[in-house]
Design a protein around this motif. Structure first.
Motif, short mmCIF file in Angstrom:
data_model
loop_
_atom_site.label_atom_id
_atom_site.label_comp_id
_atom_site.label_asym_id
_atom_site.label_seq_id
_atom_site.Cartn_x
_atom_site.Cartn_y
_atom_site.Cartn_z
N PHE A 282 0.83 -1.21 0.00
CA PHE A 282 0.00 0.00 0.00
C PHE A 282 0.86 1.26 0.00
N ASP A 283 1.85 1.25 0.86
CA ASP A 283 2.68 2.44 1.01
C ASP A 283 3.56 2.70 -0.21
N TYR A 284 3.54 1.78 -1.14
CA TYR A 284 4.36 1.98 -2.34
C TYR A 284 3.49 2.38 -3.53
N LEU A 285 2.17 2.34 -3.35
CA LEU A 285 1.28 2.64 -4.46
C LEU A 285 1.37 4.12 -4.82
N ASP A 286 1.61 4.38 -6.10
CA ASP A 286 1.69 5.77 -6.52
C ASP A 286 0.55 6.12 -7.47
N THR C 120 -0.70 10.10 -3.10
CA THR C 120 -0.69 8.64 -3.19
C THR C 120 -0.04 8.07 -1.95
N PRO C 121 -0.35 6.80 -1.65
CA PRO C 121 0.31 6.18 -0.50
C PRO C 121 1.83 6.26 -0.60
N ALA C 122 2.37 6.07 -1.80
CA ALA C 122 3.83 6.09 -1.96
C ALA C 122 4.37 7.47 -1.63
N LYS C 125 4.29 7.96 2.12
CA LYS C 125 5.35 7.24 2.82
C LYS C 125 6.68 8.00 2.70
N ARG C 128 6.67 10.94 4.88
CA ARG C 128 6.87 10.53 6.27
C ARG C 128 8.34 10.24 6.53
N PRO C 142 -3.28 13.90 -11.11
CA PRO C 142 -4.66 14.29 -11.41
C PRO C 142 -5.27 15.02 -10.22
N ARG C 145 -3.16 15.78 -7.15
CA ARG C 145 -2.68 14.72 -6.28
C ARG C 145 -1.14 14.73 -6.22
N GLN C 147 2.22 13.05 -6.13
CA GLN C 147 2.79 11.77 -6.55
C GLN C 147 4.15 11.59 -5.90
N LEU C 148 4.64 10.38 -5.95
CA LEU C 148 5.96 10.08 -5.41
C LEU C 148 7.02 11.02 -5.98
N ASP C 149 6.95 11.26 -7.30
CA ASP C 149 7.93 12.12 -7.94
C ASP C 149 7.90 13.55 -7.38
#
Lengths: 327, 325, 436
Positions: A282-286, C120-122, C125, C128, C142, C145, C147-149
């Motif tokens: 889950f924590d890796y979902l982007d 997103t969850p990523a 994280k 965090r 979108p 949101r 994103q990880l990037d």
């Protein structure tokens, strides 16, 4: 290595087992001289005789129940259900009987039975002969559910299914029967509950079953040319499900697309998506997990309509791009 | 004093008498315990049907098999499942025959050849066909009696099974305990024909009707069918006319039948009374022997209740055990 | 039960306000009627009184936070009250109130606390792991949101700032150099000792720059100027007006008006009067662009640019064309004074259709004013200076004044703008025509 078809791989797996184990026999409609509706048992009656290649009356609940009765008294029957849609006629014996006997009997008895059945659309058989109902059965504790996507997997998974002491429902996609692939001549077993990474990639994980594995691989090739690297995972068995391989892959890519031919609503893709989001992945979902599945309609007859009712390569490409917000 | 009826010796006859009484006392005891709240769920009593269960199974050898019904306590006892384990199962205890996970409707005992009672009508007949197929394919020589009621006789699976058994000439006896009612549905309202046994002809097998209140008659007819099956001549359909004295299940007020009808079956066609009278008449049983037998029954039931009550509850850890082999 | 303090709605068009300052700290007592906080709208700054007595239990927003109107911003109550519970309730209320209001406005994203941040969850994280608040990050996915990037990029931007060699850290500490202002020359912008050494010689010699945060009215002005300058293509035309007649006229009116109202009429009011009359005639100059429509305003409301202590404010004098010079003087002087004292209310700052910016008190001849959107033109007024002009073949000295008209070229072509300015010039040179 030599190449044989998916259909030949299944026949070879059964024949090799029947030579080794006299408790194994085959039962079903038109499997004898006719060779089965899709020719899978072609010629087997010549080698094994009509006692072990047992043509049945058209009475699916009766002979499936008989298989259960013979399994619990020591035989290892393989039942061919002509079309997986007819599973619904056998469903009491599968769900209420085979799956539950051991538990109801306090751990006594076992029902080592394999129920092989062709599923899926693509041949114009319309609504009652083209369904993909694997999710129904994967919902039932006590059953195991297998969906091979290559000739190699079909032979090895069927061997494992025949070695099982539980009831296994073995789905063979009609459109895969003619698919050729490398298959070793000797018998071998692929453990149930072990997924296979069909293609490695970095950007998106596609979890696909049955024929959708092939379509996903095709999509992955096209996406590669656009700079999108897809990992394609084939769970091979829905029950038990190799959650670890899926989770590890999604942790790597951060994105998941789940593809099956079965109707999307209530399909097994929802289960896979949930497994992912309930896990550490889950924590890796982007991106939200994409689910692709058949439309919420009975399979139609017309070839164009039929094609449009289930995911095709273009749909998978689109689904993958949706997870990376490209079009 | 004669010690024989037909070719049955005294021991066998008294054993039959003992089993019939054991079934009735067992049923009366669990009805009592159920009403005291000791038992859970529901149960289907076969009081009044002791003649069919014991008569049919008395025709079998120990290696032969049966499939039982949801009204199957009598069949289990006749097939000689340990009543301690049966009672413990009804109490839901860990020591039960199914570790407390099956209960009344799924009593099975593979060790004695009982392939299981079934909560789904018609399913057991197909299992019997398969078990008979095993016997035939592996040349094991056993036969299978599959019990079902007048209600289940209308299930498609029963017809498919009879056709399969007939066409494959399998050693199966389709034994219909026609107790006149499928839950509330009278057989007269649910079936156009007078006798279920008439259906045998449609599948190419012999059909027999027998008085279920006459345990020896039931046994005799069954023996013929068993003999035929063992010789490889295929299945037989037997219909025994019988009556369940109690309701369908414990929640049944029996509005669908008259007390006159019940009275007639209870007063005039009680299989135990009829058998007892015959045994006494034929000098097989005297009062002292009877007393002894009933004492033995009482002791066995008391022992079973004590065993069940003293047994532990299943552990929650056992919940997920035995789903897969 | 604690009382909620809301962001007040101070005008019909007000959708949000920025908290400029809190007069009370959490835990301090406050009485009804005491000033609690100051809020700035896009037009005005207002101090807001507490409407209940008690203790300021909780401030939900900080200074410079922009908060939608009617949002709870604080709680006043008894010391022992459970504010957390109340906050939850109020959140739920809010959700109940606007079940279908799924406006996903990017501009609203910076609103803290109440706004759910899409990520997103990523991304969460990663944030965090790096102990980064998500509200510091701009999402590119979108609907905004994160994103990880986006988090990675944010981290990359942050990290070079903190990358300093130990020696550079030591030197900087000894010399009291602010490392934030040093550009590192090392790998990935790492600050090396040589980056802080040259700085050492400057310390003490040169004055440090002063940093003023863009906030409050300054920020509003900044945004509005950008908006105007970069949406409306500006064109500016100028002309010179012979103010002899006006000068004479003012001399005559001055004592009369002063006697009546105690205010001295200035050129501004006279120019406003003339402009008002001209706008009535040249309606295109008194217009606004709204989507695909040019709105010709029925009223002539002139905004007057006033230099208030914190920056430019524009009080509005409504219906200039309808008012006599006495009234115009009284009203104009009044609002100008309020403007300088930051006491204008929202109504006094709303509804202008044209603006005049007068820099005549400085040594400014002509200039290019920026249009006060959504108006379509602005008049810049320069100083009055005696200049030699040719009159009937001879050079004479006349009090001349430059007028600069900036107009929105999307709406107004050069010719009508020139016509307006020409007629204005003629009117001012012959003020008698105003009576016509």
């Amino acid at each position: 290595m030599r190449e044989i078809t998916f259909q030949q791989a299944i026949r070879e797996s059964m024949s090799q087992e029947m030579r080794e184990n006299e408790l194994v026999y085959l039962m079903g409609e038109d499997i004898g001289v006719y060779g089965g509706a899709f020719g899978v048992t072609n010629g087997m009656i010549g080698e094994f005789g009509k006692e072990r290649i047992r043509d049945t009356p058209i009475s699916e609940i009766g002979f499936t129940g008989a298989a259960v009765g013979s399994a619990i008294t020591g035989m290892r029957p393989i039942v061919e259900i002509q079309f997986s849609d007819f599973l619904l006629v056998t469903i009491d014996q599968l769900v209420n009987q085979a799956a539950k006997m051991r538990y109801m009997f306090g751990g006594k008895g076992k029902v080592p039975m394999v129920l092989r059945t062709p599923n899926g659309s693509g041949l114009g058989f319309a609504a009652q002969h083209s369904q993909s109902l694997e999710a129904w059965l994967a919902h039932i504790p006590g059953l195991k559910v297998v969906q091979p996507s290559t000739p190699y997997d079909a032979k090895g998974l069927l061997k494992a299914a025949m070695d099982e002491d539980n009831t296994v429902v073995f789905f063979e996609h009609k459109m895969l029967y003619g698919m050729k692939g490398e298959v070793p001549e000797e018998a071998y077993s692929i453990p149930l509950g072990k997924a296979d990474v069909k293609r490695e990639g970095q950007d998106v994980t596609i979890i696909a079953t049955s024929i959708m594995v092939q379509r996903s691989l095709e999509a992955a090739v096209q996406l590669e040319s656009e700079g999108i690297s897809c990992e394609v995972i084939d769970p091979r068995t829905l029950l038990p499900l190799d959650e670890e391989t899926i989770i590890e892959s999604v942790k790597k890519t951060g994105r998941a697309v789940v593809v099956h031919e079965a109707v999307k609503r209530g399909g097994f893709g929802g289960e896979i998506a949930s497994v992912i989001q309930e896990s550490e992945a889950f924590d890796y979902l982007d991106a939200p997990i994409q689910r692709l599945g058949g439309r919420f309609i009975p399979i139609p007859y017309n070839p164009e309509l039929e094609k449009n009712s289930v995911p095709q390569v273009a749909d998978i490409i689109e689904g993958v791009k949706a997870t990376i917000y490209r079009s | 004093m004669s010690t024989q009826i037909g070719n049955l010796d005294q021991d066998k006859l008294l054993q039959i008498y003992y089993q019939m009484n054991l079934i009735r006392e067992f049923e009366m005891e669990i009805e009592k315990q159920f009403m005291r709240g000791k038992l859970y769920g529901t149960m289907h009593l076969c009081i009044g049907q002791e003649g069919t269960a014991v008569g049919a199974i008395a025709a079998l050898e120990p290696e032969d098999k049966i499939t039982s019904t949801h009204r199957g306590h009598g069949l289990s006892i006749a097939k000689e499942t340990d009543i301690n384990l049966m009672m413990a199962e009804l109490y839901g205890k860990a020591t039960g025959i199914s570790k407390g996970k099956g209960g009344s409707m799924h009593l099975a005992d593979l060790d004695v050849g009982n392939l299981g009672a079934n909560g789904i009508l018609g399913a057991g007949q197909a299992h019997a066909v398969g078990a008979a197929l095993t016997s035939k394919m592996r040349d094991l020589g056993y036969v299978v009696i599959t019990f079902f009621g007048d209600g289940a006789s209308n299930e498609g699976a029963v017809h498919e099974s009879m056709n399969l058994a007939a066409v494959w000439e399998l050693p199966v006896i389709f034994f219909c305990e026609n107790n006149q009612y499928g839950m509330s549905g009278s057989v007269k309202d649910m079936t156009k024909i007078e006798n279920i046994a008439d259906r045998a002809v449609a599948y190419g097998m012999p059909g027999h009707i027998v008085n279920g209140s006459d345990v020896l008659e039931v046994m005799k007819v069954t023996q013929q069918a068993v003999e035929r099956a063992r010789k490889g001549e295929g299945p037989t359909l037997i219909e025994a006319k019988t009556y369940r004295w109690k309701g369908h299940s414990k929640s049944d007020p029996k509005k669908y039948r008259t007390s006159d009808e019940e009275k007639e079956w209870i007063d005039e066609r009680d299989p135990i009374v009829l058998f007892r009278n015959k045994l006494i008449e034929d000098g097989v049983l005297n009062e002292e022997q009877e007393k002894k037998i009933l004492q033995k029954v009482k002791k066995a039931i008391e022992g079973a209740v004590e065993f069940a009550e003293d047994s532990p509850e299943p552990s929650i850890e056992s919940l997920e055990e035995d789903v897969y082999a | 039960m604690a009382n909620e303090v809301f962001m007040p709605k101070l005008g019909a068009s007000m959708e949000s306000g920025t908290i400029l300052q809190w007069f009370k700290e959490e835990g301090e007592s406050i009485s009804e009627g005491e000033m609690l906080f100051e809020v700035m709208t896009d037009k005005v700054n207002i101090e807001i009184e507490a409407d209940s007595t008690g203790v300021l239990l909780k401030k939900l927003y900080e200074v410079n936070d922009e908060v939608p109107v009617n949002q709870v911003i604080a709680y006043i109550g008894q010391k022992t009250e459970d504010v957390e519970g109340l906050m939850k309730e109020s959140l739920e209320d809010e959700r109940d109130k606007t079940p279908n209001d799924n406006k996903e406005d990017h501009n609203l994203m910076p609103f803290k606390e109440r706004e759910k941040i899409r990520a997103t969850p990523a991304a969460r994280k990663q944030a965090r792991d790096y102990q980064i608040e998500l509200n510091e990050i701009v999402g590119t996915g979108p609907r905004g949101r994160i994103q990880l990037d986006d988090v990675k990029e944010f981290v990359n931007k942050l990290e070079p700032d903190v990358k300093v060699t130990p020696l550079a850290t030591k030197i900087a500490k000894a010399e009291q150099i602010n490392l934030d202002e040093i550009k590192g020359s090392g790998v990935q912008g790492k600050i090396m000792s040589e980056d802080v050494r040259p700085q050492r010689s400057r310390v003490g010699e040169e004055r440090r720059e002063e940093r003023i945060q863009m906030k409050g009215i300054r920020k509003v002005i900044s945004q509005r100027m950008i908006e105007s300058a970069f949406t409306a293509p500006h064109a500016t035309i100028t002309t010179e007006v012979d103010m002899s007649a006006i000068k004479e006229m003012r001399q005559e009116l001055l004592p009369r008006i002063e006697e009546q109202i105690g205010e001295r009429i200035s050129y501004t009011e006279i120019i406003m009067k003339a402009v008002g009359l001209m706008l009535k005639k040249h309606r295109i100059i008194n217009s606004s662009l709204q989507d695909d429509y040019i709105i010709l305003h029925p009223n002539v409301n002139i905004g007057l640019a006033v230099a208030a202590p914190d920056g430019l404010v524009v009080p509005v004098i409504k219906e200039c064309d309808q008012r006599g010079l006495t009234e115009l003087t009284e009203v104009t002087k009044g609002v100008t004074r309020l403007a300088r004292e930051n006491k204008l209310n929202l109504d006094q700052m709303s509804g202008s259709t044209f603006t005049i910016s007068n820099l005549g008190m400085y040594a400014i001849d002509a200039f290019s004013p920026i249009i006060n959107q959504p108006e379509s033109a602005i008049l810049g007024v320069g100083r009055i200076l005696e200049k030699p002009v040719g009159v009937a073949g001879t050079i004479v000295l006349r009090p001349m004044m430059a007028l600069s008209l900036s107009f929105d070229h999307r709406i107004i072509d050069g010719a009508p703008a020139a016509a307006f300015l020409t007629e204005l010039k003629e009117t001012l040179e012959k003020p008698i025509v105003m009576l016509a």
